[in-house]
Design a protein around this motif. Structure first.
Motif, PDB file in Angstrom:
ATOM      1  N   UNK A 155     -31.821   2.885  28.747  1.00  0.00           N
ATOM      2  CA  UNK A 155     -33.057   2.019  27.673  1.00  0.00           C
ATOM      3  C   UNK A 155     -33.419   0.850  28.148  1.00  0.00           C
ATOM      4  N   UNK A 156     -31.955   0.120  28.402  1.00  0.00           N
ATOM      5  CA  UNK A 156     -32.336  -1.105  28.040  1.00  0.00           C
ATOM      6  C   UNK A 156     -33.151  -1.539  29.836  1.00  0.00           C
ATOM      7  N   UNK A 157     -32.971  -0.827  30.797  1.00  0.00           N
ATOM      8  CA  UNK A 157     -33.860  -0.720  31.773  1.00  0.00           C
ATOM      9  C   UNK A 157     -35.001   0.077  32.143  1.00  0.00           C
ATOM     10  N   UNK A 158     -34.605   0.711  31.558  1.00  0.00           N
ATOM     11  CA  UNK A 158     -35.959   1.490  32.294  1.00  0.00           C
ATOM     12  C   UNK A 158     -36.412   2.640  33.006  1.00  0.00           C
ATOM     13  N   UNK A 159     -36.354   3.846  32.498  1.00  0.00           N
ATOM     14  CA  UNK A 159     -36.427   4.598  33.979  1.00  0.00           C
ATOM     15  C   UNK A 159     -37.278   4.728  35.154  1.00  0.00           C
ATOM     16  N   UNK A 160     -38.233   4.079  34.851  1.00  0.00           N
ATOM     17  CA  UNK A 160     -38.866   3.749  36.420  1.00  0.00           C
ATOM     18  C   UNK A 160     -38.179   2.637  37.105  1.00  0.00           C
TER      19      UNK A 160
END
Length: 135
Positions: free
Chosen positions: A3-8
């Motif tokens: 959630x913090x970094x982002x999947x992409x």
């Protein structure tokens, strides 16, 4: 973390660390187990042909407190695996490659200092430059 970094961004980071590690190994003349087109973004396997993988693994641990995995089953003593996933960062990869260079120098007597690190740094620098250009 996702959630913090982002999947992409996580996928991009893992791809970056794979590229950094593989380019460093190639520069150091270390044979890779998998071809580029099927390489894993989470682990790089090296299959040395002029020294013992097991000996390098043990020496990295005893001299530099660096843990690299061995292989599994029939490859247990023939490969080393460098993990670059999860909480691992590009900075961790740079440190690992630097210690790998020192270990190779100690094990083989070759002047390997900075050889792989330079290629990994260039890959990281270009990644950051492209990221900045995208805004």
């Amino acid at each position: 973390m996702i959630d913090q970094e982002g999947l992409s961004e996580i996928y991009d980071r893992h791809q970056l660390m794979m590229n950094m590690t593989r380019k460093a190994c190639k520069a150091l003349g270390l044979p890779l187990l998998a071809a580029d087109d099927i390489a894993s973004p989470t682990v790089t396997a090296i299959k040395p042909d002029h020294f013992s993988a097991k000996q390098l693994k043990m020496m990295l641990k005893s001299s530099f407190n660096l843990n690299v995995a061995g292989g599994q089953a029939h490859l247990a003593d023939e490969i080393i695996r460098i993990g670059h996933m999860g909480y691992c960062s590009p900075n961790d990869v740079l440190l690992c490659i630097s210690l790998l260079e020192m270990g190779l120098s100690k094990l083989t007597g070759a002047d390997t200092f900075g050889v792989g690190t330079k290629e990994a740094e260039k890959e990281y620098f270009h990644f950051l430059s492209r990221k900045e250009d995208r805004g």
